[in-house]
Write an enzyme that holds these catalytic residues in place. Structure first.
Site, PDB file in Angstrom:
ATOM      1  N   HIS A 192      -1.740 -13.555   0.055  1.00 38.95           N
ATOM      2  CA  HIS A 192      -3.150 -13.968   0.298  1.00 38.95           C
ATOM      3  C   HIS A 192      -2.956 -15.156   1.054  1.00 38.95           C
ATOM      4  O   HIS A 192      -4.137 -15.585   1.248  1.00 38.95           O
ATOM      5  CB  HIS A 192      -4.118 -13.536  -0.640  1.00 38.95           C
ATOM      6  CG  HIS A 192      -4.757 -12.600  -1.061  1.00 38.95           C
ATOM      7  ND1 HIS A 192      -5.577 -11.081  -1.853  1.00 38.95           N
ATOM      8  CD2 HIS A 192      -3.723 -11.071  -0.246  1.00 38.95           C
ATOM      9  CE1 HIS A 192      -6.070 -10.145  -1.652  1.00 38.95           C
ATOM     10  NE2 HIS A 192      -4.385  -9.391  -0.128  1.00 38.95           N
ATOM     11  N   THR A 193      -2.077 -16.263   0.657  1.00 36.24           N
ATOM     12  CA  THR A 193      -1.688 -16.870   1.398  1.00 36.24           C
ATOM     13  C   THR A 193      -1.568 -16.973   2.725  1.00 36.24           C
ATOM     14  O   THR A 193      -1.744 -18.100   4.339  1.00 36.24           O
ATOM     15  CB  THR A 193      -0.275 -17.432   0.904  1.00 36.24           C
ATOM     16  OG1 THR A 193      -0.061 -18.978   1.366  1.00 36.24           O
ATOM     17  CG2 THR A 193       0.801 -16.832   0.894  1.00 36.24           C
ATOM     18  N   PRO A 200      -6.636  -1.536  -5.000  1.00 37.38           N
ATOM     19  CA  PRO A 200      -6.913  -2.556  -5.783  1.00 37.38           C
ATOM     20  C   PRO A 200      -8.176  -2.489  -4.550  1.00 37.38           C
ATOM     21  O   PRO A 200      -8.236  -2.167  -2.890  1.00 37.38           O
ATOM     22  CB  PRO A 200      -7.111  -3.677  -6.223  1.00 37.38           C
ATOM     23  CG  PRO A 200      -5.226  -3.503  -5.398  1.00 37.38           C
ATOM     24  CD  PRO A 200      -4.623  -2.677  -5.356  1.00 37.38           C
ATOM     25  N   HIS A 240       0.744  -0.944   0.132  1.00 41.30           N
ATOM     26  CA  HIS A 240       0.149  -0.331   0.129  1.00 41.30           C
ATOM     27  C   HIS A 240       0.834   0.960   0.137  1.00 41.30           C
ATOM     28  O   HIS A 240       0.868   1.947  -0.245  1.00 41.30           O
ATOM     29  CB  HIS A 240      -1.137   0.139   0.978  1.00 41.30           C
ATOM     30  CG  HIS A 240      -2.098  -0.849   0.857  1.00 41.30           C
ATOM     31  ND1 HIS A 240      -3.066  -0.538   1.790  1.00 41.30           N
ATOM     32  CD2 HIS A 240      -1.887  -2.021  -0.013  1.00 41.30           C
ATOM     33  CE1 HIS A 240      -4.198  -1.993   0.756  1.00 41.30           C
ATOM     34  NE2 HIS A 240      -3.522  -2.601   0.452  1.00 41.30           N
ATOM     35  N   GLY A 261       4.920   5.605  -5.504  1.00 46.02           N
ATOM     36  CA  GLY A 261       6.229   4.906  -5.560  1.00 46.02           C
ATOM     37  C   GLY A 261       6.476   4.808  -3.682  1.00 46.02           C
ATOM     38  O   GLY A 261       5.746   4.725  -2.776  1.00 46.02           O
TER      39      GLY A 261
HETATM   40  C1  HEM Z   1      -4.360  -7.641  -6.305  1.00 50.35           C
HETATM   41  C2  HEM Z   1      -5.232  -6.907  -5.955  1.00 50.35           C
HETATM   42  C3  HEM Z   1      -5.815  -6.966  -4.309  1.00 50.35           C
HETATM   43  C4  HEM Z   1      -6.373  -6.811  -3.544  1.00 50.35           C
HETATM   44  C5  HEM Z   1      -7.868  -6.474  -3.823  1.00 50.35           C
HETATM   45  C6  HEM Z   1      -6.425  -7.156  -1.773  1.00 50.35           C
HETATM   46  C7  HEM Z   1      -7.853  -6.670  -1.217  1.00 50.35           C
HETATM   47  C8  HEM Z   1      -7.162  -6.882   0.720  1.00 50.35           C
HETATM   48  C9  HEM Z   1      -7.900  -6.686   0.877  1.00 50.35           C
HETATM   49  C10 HEM Z   1      -9.558  -6.381   0.921  1.00 50.35           C
HETATM   50  C11 HEM Z   1      -7.909  -7.327   2.473  1.00 50.35           C
HETATM   51  C12 HEM Z   1      -7.809  -7.277   4.095  1.00 50.35           C
HETATM   52  C13 HEM Z   1      -8.229  -5.972   4.649  1.00 50.35           C
HETATM   53  C14 HEM Z   1      -9.787  -6.061   5.885  1.00 50.35           C
HETATM   54  O1  HEM Z   1     -10.102  -6.860   5.960  1.00 50.35           O
HETATM   55  O2  HEM Z   1      -9.191  -5.436   6.962  1.00 50.35           O
HETATM   56  C15 HEM Z   1      -6.707  -7.359   2.214  1.00 50.35           C
HETATM   57  C16 HEM Z   1      -5.744  -8.197   3.006  1.00 50.35           C
HETATM   58  C17 HEM Z   1      -3.930  -8.416   2.865  1.00 50.35           C
HETATM   59  N1  HEM Z   1      -3.794  -8.171   1.418  1.00 50.35           N
HETATM   60 FE1  HEM Z   1      -4.436  -7.785  -0.381  1.00 50.35          FE
HETATM   61  N2  HEM Z   1      -5.473  -7.174  -1.584  1.00 50.35           N
HETATM   62  C18 HEM Z   1      -4.294  -7.113  -3.306  1.00 50.35           C
HETATM   63  C19 HEM Z   1      -3.274  -6.793  -3.107  1.00 50.35           C
HETATM   64  C20 HEM Z   1      -2.409  -8.000  -2.743  1.00 50.35           C
HETATM   65  C21 HEM Z   1      -1.227  -7.421  -2.897  1.00 50.35           C
HETATM   66  C22 HEM Z   1      -0.325  -7.146  -3.665  1.00 50.35           C
HETATM   67  C23 HEM Z   1      -0.568  -7.656  -1.656  1.00 50.35           C
HETATM   68  C24 HEM Z   1       1.018  -8.238  -1.423  1.00 50.35           C
HETATM   69  C25 HEM Z   1       1.612  -8.532  -1.812  1.00 50.35           C
HETATM   70  C26 HEM Z   1      -1.537  -8.320  -0.812  1.00 50.35           C
HETATM   71  C27 HEM Z   1      -1.524  -8.333   0.694  1.00 50.35           C
HETATM   72  C28 HEM Z   1      -2.292  -8.470   1.333  1.00 50.35           C
HETATM   73  C29 HEM Z   1      -1.787  -9.368   2.826  1.00 50.35           C
HETATM   74  C30 HEM Z   1      -0.453  -9.711   3.283  1.00 50.35           C
HETATM   75  C31 HEM Z   1      -3.565  -9.190   4.287  1.00 50.35           C
HETATM   76  C32 HEM Z   1      -3.857  -9.761   5.170  1.00 50.35           C
HETATM   77  C33 HEM Z   1      -3.709  -8.564   5.860  1.00 50.35           C
HETATM   78  C34 HEM Z   1      -3.705  -8.851   7.290  1.00 50.35           C
HETATM   79  O3  HEM Z   1      -3.650  -9.839   8.053  1.00 50.35           O
HETATM   80  O4  HEM Z   1      -3.311  -7.377   8.080  1.00 50.35           O
HETATM   81  N3  HEM Z   1      -2.930  -7.741  -0.954  1.00 50.35           N
HETATM   82  N4  HEM Z   1      -6.013  -7.352   0.599  1.00 50.35           N
END
Ligand code: HEM
Ligand code: NAG
Ligand code: NAG
Ligand code: NAG
Ligand code: NAG
Ligand code: NAG
Ligand code: NAG
Ligand code: NAG
Ligand code: NAG
Ligand code: NAG
Ligand code: NAG
Length: 339
Positions: free
Chosen positions: A191-192, A161, A64, A70
Site C-alpha cells: 500500500h505504498t 481481507p 487476489h 492458490g
Molecule cells: C492486509 C490486508 C489488505 C487489505 C484489507 C487490503 C485492502 C485494499 C483495499 C480496500 C484497496 C482499495 C481498493 C479500491 O478502493 O478499489 C486496496 C488497494 C491495493 N492493495 Fe490492498 N489490501 C490488503 C493487502 C494487500 C496486499 C498483501 C497487497 C499486495 C502485496 C495489496 C496491494 C494493494 C495495492 C497495490 C492496491 C492499490 C491498487 C490500485 O491502485 O489499483 N494489498 N487494498
C-alpha cells in the site's frame, strides 16, 4: 538476468533445500520462452506511460489470485454459464483492474512462445516488474505455475481481507496460507502505491464502527484532508492515494505514515495502533530501514507466490479470460455443426 537475480536464486535454492513442496523455478522458461521477462516488462513500461497506477493494480491482481484457490490465474476468468467469476466478488468488483494489460501481455507472449507461459505466472512476473519499475526491489520470480479451469467467487468473498477488518481477522486470513505476522506487515507495505475509493475508509471520517465519531487513531490534519476528498454524501468511487507522501513510488513511506497516524485504511492503521508490540517493532524497523523492508518484502512475496493451486484440473490457458476448449467439447461442436 541481473546479478541480483543470481543471488536471490541462490537464496531460493537454499530455502528449497530447507523445506518446500514447491516445483517452481526462476529458470522455468529459460529454454521455452527465454524472453518472457523482457516481453512482460515492455508491455508494463508502455502502460505506465499513460497510467501511473497500473503497477499497483497488477500486484494487487497477483495477491487476489493467490488467496483464492492458490496462484492459478483464477481471478482472470470471465463469467460463463458454469463459471461465477472472481472478478465480480465483492473485493474485486468495480475495484480490481489491469485485466486489459494482462491480456496484452498474454498476446505478446503467445506471439513469441505460443501455449507456454501461464496466466498465473504472468501475474507473478508483472507484480515483481511493477514493484521494480516503481523504485522498489527486484527479485527472481519462481515460475512454472499452471492455470485453473475454474473460478471460486465464494472463495474470493471469504478469503480476501477487508479494509475494516481487525488485526485478529487479518492475521488469521494470512495464516490460513501459512503467511506469518511478519508477512502480513511486509506485504501490507504494497500500500505504498496505488489508490483506494472513498467507500473503503469513509466510515473512519464520520462514523467509525457506528460510534458517531471519526476513528480516534486518525491524524487530525489528515482527517480534514480526507473529508474534503470524500464528503459525507459524496461519490464513494472517488479515488485517493494509499500513500499521500509518494503516491506512485515503492518505498518505506507506507510505514512512516503509520507512525504519524496517516494510514488510509483501518486495516493499515491497525498495524500500528492495536498495541501489538511485535507488529509495532516491525513497522518501526521498516520505516527506519528501507533495505530491511525490501528484503523481507521479497521473501514474503515469494512465499505468497508459492501458494499452490488447490484444483487438479489445470492447464496453460491460451487466453487468460477463458479456459481452453478441451477435446471433448471440440468434438461435440463438430458433431452439432455438421448435423
Ligand atoms: C492486509 C490486508 C489488505 C487489505 C484489507 C487490503 C485492502 C485494499 C483495499 C480496500 C484497496 C482499495 C481498493 C479500491 O478502493 O478499489 C486496496 C488497494 C491495493 N492493495 Fe490492498 N489490501 C490488503 C493487502 C494487500 C496486499 C498483501 C497487497 C499486495 C502485496 C495489496 C496491494 C494493494 C495495492 C497495490 C492496491 C492499490 C491498487 C490500485 O491502485 O489499483 N494489498 N487494498
Ligand atoms: C458488479 O458490479 C456491476 C456494476 O456495478 C453490477 O451490475 C453487478 O451486479 C455486480 N456484481 C455482483 C455479483 O454484485
Ligand atoms: C503443471 O502441470 C504439469 C502438467 O500436468 C505438471 O507436470 C506440473 O507439475 C504442474 N506444475 C505445478 C507447479 O503444479
Ligand atoms: C472455494 O473457496 C472456499 C474458501 O472460502 C473453499 O472452502 C472451497 O472449497 C472452494 N471451492 C472450490 C470449488 O474450490
Ligand atoms: C475482530 O473481528 C471479529 C469478526 O468481526 C470479531 O469476532 C472479534 O471479536 C474481533 N476481535 C477484536 C479483538 O476486536
Ligand atoms: C500450511 O502448512 C501446513 C503444514 O505444513 C500444510 O499442511 C498446508 O498445506 C499449508 N497450507 C498452504 C496453503 O500452503
Ligand atoms: C452511526 O452509525 C450507527 C450505526 O451504523 C447509527 O446508528 C448512527 O445513527 C450513526 N451516527 C451518526 C452520527 O451518523
Ligand atoms: C464518481 O467518481 C468516479 C471516479 O472519479 C467517476 O468515474 C464517476 O463518474 C463519478 N460518478 C458520479 C455520479 O459523479
Ligand atoms: C499528524 O501528522 C503530522 C504531519 O505528518 C505530524 O507532524 C503529527 O505528529 C501527526 N499527529 C499525530 C498525532 O500523529
Ligand atoms: C493502545 O494503547 C493506548 C495507550 O495505552 C490506548 O490509549 C489505546 O486505547 C490502546 N488501543 C487499543 C486498540 O487497545
Ligand atoms: C538495515 O537492514 C539491513 C538488512 O536487514 C541490515 O543489513 C542493516 O544493518 C540495517 N541497517 C541499520 C542501520 O540498522
Amino acid at each position: 538476468m541481473s546479478s541480483s537475480c543470481f543471488i536471490i536464486t541462490a537464496l531460493f535454492l537454499v530455502s528449497m533445500f530447507m523445506k518446500s513442496n514447491s516445483q517452481l523455478d526462476p529458470r522455468f522458461y529459460d529454454s521455452t520462452c527465454p524472453n518472457v521477462f523482457n516481453i512482460v516488462q515492455q508491455v508494463i513500461s508502455q502502460a505506465l506511460q499513460t497510467d501511473p497506477r497500473i503497477g499497483a493494480s497488477l500486484i494487487r491482481l497477483h495477491f487476489h489470485d493467490c488467496f483464492v484457490n492458490g496462484c492459478d490465474g483464477s481471478i482472470l476468468l470471465d463469467n460463463t454459464d458454469t463459471i461465477q467469476s472472481e472478478k465480480e466478488a465483492l473485493p474485486n468488483n468495480n475495484s480490481a483492474r489491469g485485466y486489459d494489460v494482462v491480456d496484452s501481455i498474454k498476446s505478446s507472449l503467445e506471439n513469441a512462445c505460443p501455449g507456454v507461459v501461464s496466466c498465473a505466472d504472468i501475474l507473478a512476473l508483472a507484480a515483481e516488474i511493477s514493484v521494480k519499475l516503481a523504485g522498489g526491489p527486484s527479485w527472481c520470480v519462481p515460475l512454472g505455475r499452471n492455470d485453473s479451469r475454474t473460478a471460486n467467487r465464494t472463495g474470493a468473498n471469504n478469503n480476501l481481507p477487508g479494509p475494516s477488518e481487525n488485526l485478529t481477522t487479518l492475521k488469521s486470513k494470512f495464516s490460513a496460507f501459512n503467511l506469518s505476522t511478519t508477512d502480513l506487515v511486509a506485504l501490507s507495505g504494497a500500500h505504498t502505491f496505488g489508490r483506494s475509493q472513498c467507500r473503503n475508509f469513509i466510515d473512519r471520517l464520520y462514523n467509525f464502527s457506528g460510534t458517531g465519531i471519526p476513528d480516534p487513531t486518525l491524524n487530525q490534519s489528515y482527517l480534514e484532508t480526507l473529508r474534503q476528498i470524500c464528503p459525507q454524501n459524496g461519490n464513494q468511487s472517488v479515488l485517493t492515494n494509499l500513500d499521500p507522501t509518494t503516491p506512485d513510488v515503492f518505498d518505506r513511506n507506507y510505514f512512516s505514515n503509520l507512525q504519524v497516524n496517516r494510514g488510509l485504511l483501518q486495516s493499515d492503521q491497525e498495524l500500528f495502533s492495536s498495541n501489538d508490540t511485535e507488529i509495532i517493532d516491525l513497522v518501526n524497523k521498516f520505516s527506519s530501514n528501507q533495505t530491511a523492508f525490501f528484503e523481507i518484502f521479497i521473501q514474503s512475496m515469494i512465499k505468497m507466490g508459492n501458494i499452490p493451486a488447490t484444483g487438479s484440473d489445470l492447464e496453460i490457458r491460451l487466453d487468460c479470460k477463458k479456459v481452453n476448449r478441451d477435446s471433448s467439447s471440440e468434438s461435440n461442436y463438430v458433431l452439432v455443426s455438421s448435423s
